[in-house]
Structure formats: C-alpha cells, structure tokens
Design an enzyme around this catalytic site. Structure first.
Site, PDB file in Angstrom:
ATOM      1  N   ASP A  98     121.051 -47.881  39.003  1.00 42.86           N
ATOM      2  CA  ASP A  98     119.733 -48.627  39.179  1.00 42.86           C
ATOM      3  C   ASP A  98     119.575 -49.623  37.919  1.00 42.86           C
ATOM      4  O   ASP A  98     119.830 -48.843  36.776  1.00 42.86           O
ATOM      5  CB  ASP A  98     118.914 -47.605  39.340  1.00 42.86           C
ATOM      6  CG  ASP A  98     117.194 -48.214  39.804  1.00 42.86           C
ATOM      7  OD1 ASP A  98     116.451 -48.736  38.782  1.00 42.86           O
ATOM      8  OD2 ASP A  98     117.007 -48.197  40.931  1.00 42.86           O
ATOM      9  N   SER A 157     113.966 -45.304  49.406  1.00 47.62           N
ATOM     10  CA  SER A 157     112.956 -45.342  50.335  1.00 47.62           C
ATOM     11  C   SER A 157     113.613 -45.219  51.752  1.00 47.62           C
ATOM     12  O   SER A 157     114.619 -45.696  52.027  1.00 47.62           O
ATOM     13  CB  SER A 157     112.177 -46.720  50.051  1.00 47.62           C
ATOM     14  OG  SER A 157     113.085 -47.802  50.668  1.00 47.62           O
ATOM     15  N   GLU A 185     118.735 -39.245  51.448  1.00 51.79           N
ATOM     16  CA  GLU A 185     117.320 -38.531  51.091  1.00 51.79           C
ATOM     17  C   GLU A 185     116.379 -39.610  51.140  1.00 51.79           C
ATOM     18  O   GLU A 185     116.418 -40.398  50.158  1.00 51.79           O
ATOM     19  CB  GLU A 185     117.626 -37.837  50.047  1.00 51.79           C
ATOM     20  CG  GLU A 185     116.306 -36.929  49.767  1.00 51.79           C
ATOM     21  CD  GLU A 185     116.488 -35.959  48.779  1.00 51.79           C
ATOM     22  OE1 GLU A 185     115.618 -36.351  47.544  1.00 51.79           O
ATOM     23  OE2 GLU A 185     117.074 -34.916  48.765  1.00 51.79           O
ATOM     24  N   CYS A 220     110.258 -37.609  45.038  1.00 55.97           N
ATOM     25  CA  CYS A 220     110.425 -37.683  46.417  1.00 55.97           C
ATOM     26  C   CYS A 220     109.720 -36.371  47.055  1.00 55.97           C
ATOM     27  O   CYS A 220     109.245 -36.330  48.183  1.00 55.97           O
ATOM     28  CB  CYS A 220     111.616 -37.838  47.157  1.00 55.97           C
ATOM     29  SG  CYS A 220     112.987 -36.768  46.682  1.00 55.97           S
ATOM     30  N   GLU A 248     103.216 -43.025  51.540  1.00 52.50           N
ATOM     31  CA  GLU A 248     103.504 -42.452  50.263  1.00 52.50           C
ATOM     32  C   GLU A 248     103.026 -43.198  48.791  1.00 52.50           C
ATOM     33  O   GLU A 248     103.343 -44.305  48.784  1.00 52.50           O
ATOM     34  CB  GLU A 248     105.165 -42.397  50.312  1.00 52.50           C
ATOM     35  CG  GLU A 248     105.672 -41.655  48.995  1.00 52.50           C
ATOM     36  CD  GLU A 248     107.304 -41.630  48.832  1.00 52.50           C
ATOM     37  OE1 GLU A 248     107.708 -40.504  48.500  1.00 52.50           O
ATOM     38  OE2 GLU A 248     107.840 -42.264  49.833  1.00 52.50           O
TER      39      GLU A 248
END
Length: 541
Positions: free
Chosen positions: A207, A257, A278, A312, A410
């Site tokens: 990332d 996401s 996930e 999450c 969320e």
C-alpha cells in the site's frame, strides 16, 4: 537486515513531534526502495512518478517509493515463479525453521517496525505493538503446524484392497497478496507467511501509505533465511497494479473494501483462479440486560476506538437493552472521555491519528450528516488540530436513524452509534440488518444464552464478553466474513490450505477397474452390484 548498524545499538525511536525515526536514514530507505526495482525487472522499471505518502502525525513526506506498471508486475510474478519451483521441493520443516527465525528477529527488532508503523500510519504505539504480537503468533503457529495441516491423507479407494488412494496438497504456484495500510505488518505479512510455508512464491502489492513497513519486513525474512526472489514486492497505483497482479498470479488474497473486493473476484473468475477476500463490516455489539455494564463499556470502547476506529472488525453500532441503556451510555461516555490522544512514539497515549485527510473528511462527513439530521453527539464529534492535523476525538452518537449515512455505511473511524432494544429477538434482528457479516459481540453474564444467540447472528466471528480481539487473536480458529464481508478465511487450517490445491493420487493394484479380460460387461455389472450390496450390509462407508 541490509544495514551495518547493530540493532542492539539502534538510536532511540521517533520523537513526540511525529518526525521521522532517527534510525531511518536516507541510505536505508534507498536500499529498501531499490528492492522494488530488483523485484520487478533487471532493467529500470517502467515507472510513473514515485509514490510519496504523507506522515499522518505532521503531514511531512515519508519517502518516495518506486511506482510499478503492469509489465513490472508480470516480471515480478515470473521471477517469483522461477524461485518457487525449488522452494516447493524444500521440506516443510525447513520452511518452518526460517519462519521461526523470522519470529525471533521480529521480537528482537520490534522497536524498529513499531517506529515505521507509527510514522506511516499515525496509530498509537500500543496498537502498532498488537501487530507485532499477532504476527509472532501467526509465525509460531504455522511454523509448528504447517506439516500437520499439509500432510498427505490416506483415503479409501473405490474397491477396498485393490485401490490405494492418497490425497495430498500441492502449492498453487505464485500467490498475490494485496494488503491495506491500516495494519501494514499484520495484514502485510500475516497472509504471506502461510503462503510461503505452503510452498508458494509470493508477490505483494505494498500500500502506498505503508510501503516501508512491508519492505522492512521482507528484509527481516531474508535475514532469517528466506531464499532470494521468493517474496517480491511491487508498488503503484492501486487500480493498475492490483489488476495486473490478479492477472499474473495463481491465487489472489485481498483485504480491503467490499467494492474493490468484487472487482478482484470478477477479474479472478475470468482466469478461473481462486481468491480469498476479507472486506468491509458494520459490526454490531449487543449489551444484554444481565451484562456487567462497566466491563461492557470498557470493552466497547476498546473494540470501537482501537486503531482510531480504522479496523475492519471494529464495532460501529451498539444495541443496549432498554433496562441498562442509560447506565451503559453514561459509563461508555465516561470511558471514552478518559482516552488520551497523542502523536508520541511511546506507550503514553491511547489513540493516534487518522491516516489521511481523506479519512478525516469521511469521518467528519458522517458525523456532520448525522447531527444535521437530528443525532446527538454524546461526546467527541470534533477534529483536534491542536494535537495533529488528522486527529479526531472518539465519538459516541445517540439518536441515529436510518436516513443518516452513519446508520448503515461503514465509517472506518472513531465513531460508534447507540441504540435501545427490548428483547433478545429484537437485538438479533437489529444485529443482522444490512449485508455485512464480519464480526459481532455479545455481552452477558449468561454465557450459555449468549452462545445460543451467537449462532443466530450472521457473522464470521462472534465474541462473547469481548469486543473483537478474542476471536481475531485465536490463530487456530478461522477468521473471515459472510455476505458482503468476504470469501475465504485466514488463520487456522483454512488459512494455509487455501494456498494449496488438493491432488488425488490413486494406485490401482492387480487389475484395472472395469471388466477383466474375458468377462462381459453384463457379468461385471452383476458381480459389482452384489459387492455394493454386501458393502451396504457390512456398513462400509
């Protein structure tokens, strides 16, 4: 690691101002970033502008990381595949020795990776340490249990005595891992370790916000003995590099996401490769009438505000029984207001920063929309630029209604909404609202009844008298989501077996299956029917 400095003599951690940790030199960053070039191609990669993340504590530049293109990803996967062929022949016990050596180095050098995680993500040091503890547990578990999870298994053949059948597990080849910024160590390497132990090569997409943490970790694994070239790291635009990675590997593991997870699944389906996903969550917590209200309030605050709510499995909606609602609400507000916000590189604070201006904007938008439509802020509800540019107070909302964005979407920030309920059936109905199903929590002194209720909640994990950590920290138990929260599981047996393909090897003895020479098909069928009837009477299978 590729540094001449003795880790025992490492300079102190970063300062309370959130600046770069003193031991992270330009030379060291250059070494790490050079690996992105070497991991993709022998020539200079076809790159766009380097990725330059901003440190959340003060919005100063972190470090420019090379940006890869599709050709670089394809090259990285090809080189990982070449290294994997020899690795697949390496005994599982030897692979485990390397992972255990990594485990020891990680614990010994944890001060370095804690600094990096805080610098890149802005989280509190304790929450960074939780990543170290989780990865150490994963490393020990799979290093010790991989042989058992992957062992060949004898099964009965079609004709007992004549057919010998073994089912074994073979590596998929090259696994692609796409991990997010919020847990760069745990999600970055926690999926890589079982993939490697299963005999695969790995290509990870770092990332942009937390690339240095992943590069540091790879250096540590190489020092522990991982063969060169087996784990390769690419970086770059999420859409471009992520798509290229799914196109180049034999299995894709994605955490992120729900919207992006659907795209990953669709792209993988076109190539008929497996995926593990996930995804998002809007996780519920139920406080029953008989709950220990004080304990439930502390547990709710921990599960809601850990990692500044950027997790999450964190709790976003709480349903408290009407008879304890007021007491629980007041205690939760008290606990929340006691939390300390800071950008220090030590253990003196409870909450760190949000990771980016975009995250801060999203959190402010949810709270602002709720307030404009009639919700009440019980505590929090405002940014804290006096502490740092991206700090936001932990926030408790009351009076949230379905027309508010925070109700079903969320938030992924330090915000929780409270609701009353009258009966257990109502609480279960409320907890099962929406399309997510990642994690849930029930607080009750009657654990037997809570366990019964847990079986009626659509969720991959349900924690009794704990917010989220009990299930997530149980490495031997699978973890994952239902519904829009994902496919597949990490941890436990499924967490390593998903990186393999089952292969059946059958050895036929004496004669092949089917009519023997000289016997008619009709006679063979008649005799076999008699054998099948006999096996039924003998209760075989």
């Amino acid at each position: 690691m590729d540094t001449d400095q003795d880790p025992a003599e490492a300079p102190p951690s970063g300062t309370a101002t959130g600046s770069r940790p003193p031991w992270v030199t330009d030379e060291l960053i250059s070494q790490w970033c050079a690996w992105v070039h070497r991991d993709t191609t022998r020539r200079e990669p076809r790159t766009a502008e380097p990725i330059a993340a901003l440190a959340p504590f003060d919005l100063s530049p972190v470090a420019p990381v090379p940006s890869c293109g599709p050709e670089d990803v394809e090259s990285a996967a090809a080189m990982a595949a070449a290294a994997q062929r020899q690795w697949a022949r390496t005994p599982v016990a030897r692979r485990g020795e390397i992972v255990l050596a990594f485990h020891d180095l990680l614990l010994d050098r944890q001060h370095q990776v804690l600094d990096l995680i805080q610098w890149e993500t802005g989280k509190a040091r304790y929450h960074a340490w939780q990543e170290v503890a989780q990865v150490a547990a994963i490393a020990r578990h799979y290093a010790r249990r991989a042989g058992r999870y992957l062992a060949a298994r004898r099964v009965r053949g079609m004709v007992p005595g004549l057919t010998k059948v073994v089912q074994r597990r073979v590596p998929r080849g090259v696994v692609g891992v796409v991990s997010p910024w919020n847990y760069p160590l745990y999600l970055g390497v926690g999926d890589v370790l079982p993939a490697l132990l299963a005999g695969n090569g790995v290509v990870s997409k770092a990332d942009p916000q937390a690339a240095l943490t992943l590069l540091w970790t790879r250096a540590l694994l190489h020092e522990a003995g991982l063969p060169a070239g087996l784990w390769r790291i690419v970086a770059g635009d999420a859409a471009v590099v992520g798509a290229a990675l799914v196109d180049a590997v034999d299995f894709a593991c994605f955490t992120g996401s729900t919207a992006t997870g659907r795209t990953v699944a669709e792209r993988a389906a076109r190539r008929l490769i497996g995926v593990s996903l996930e995804l998002g969550g809007k996780n519920p917590l139920i406080v029953r009438e008989d709950a220990d209200v004080a304990a439930a309030a502390v547990g709710t605050a921990v599960a809601t505000f850990a990692n500044t709510g950027q997790m999450c499995i964190h709790i976003e909606r709480v349903y408290a029984h009407e008879k304890v609602y007021d007491a629980f609400r007041d205690e939760l507000v008290r606990v929340t207001e006691s939390l300390r916000l800071s950008r220090s590189y030590d253990y003196t604070c409870d909450l760190g920063s949000l990771v980016s201006p975009a995250r801060l904007t999203a959190v402010e938008a949810h709270v602002g929309d709720a307030v404009a439509k009639g919700a009440e802020v019980l505590t929090g509800g405002r940014a804290r630029p006096d502490i740092g540019p991206l700090f936001y107070e932990p926030t408790v909302l009351d009076g949230v209604t379905p027309e508010m964005d925070v109700y079903a979407q969320e938030t992924f920030g330090p915000v929780v909404s409270l609701y009353r309920y009258a009966t257990d059936d109502e609480a279960l109905s409320l907890a099962n609202q929406g399309t997510y199903g990642l994690s849930a929590s029930i607080w009750s002194r009657n654990t037997r009844e809570a366990v019964r209720m847990a079986g009626l909640i659509r969720s991959g994990s349900v924690n009794i008298n704990d917010g989220a950590a009990a299930a997530a920290g149980s490495i031997e138990a699978e973890m994952g989501g239902m519904g829009d929260s994902g496919l597949g599981r990490r941890h436990g047996a499924d967490g390593i077996r998903k990186y393999t393909e089952p292969q059946t090897v059958a050895v036929q003895r004496l004669v092949p299956l089917g009519p023997p020479p000289g016997q008619s098909a009709e006679g063979f069928v008649r005799r076999t029917n008699g054998q099948l009837a006999l096996l039924r009477r003998l209760r075989v299978r």
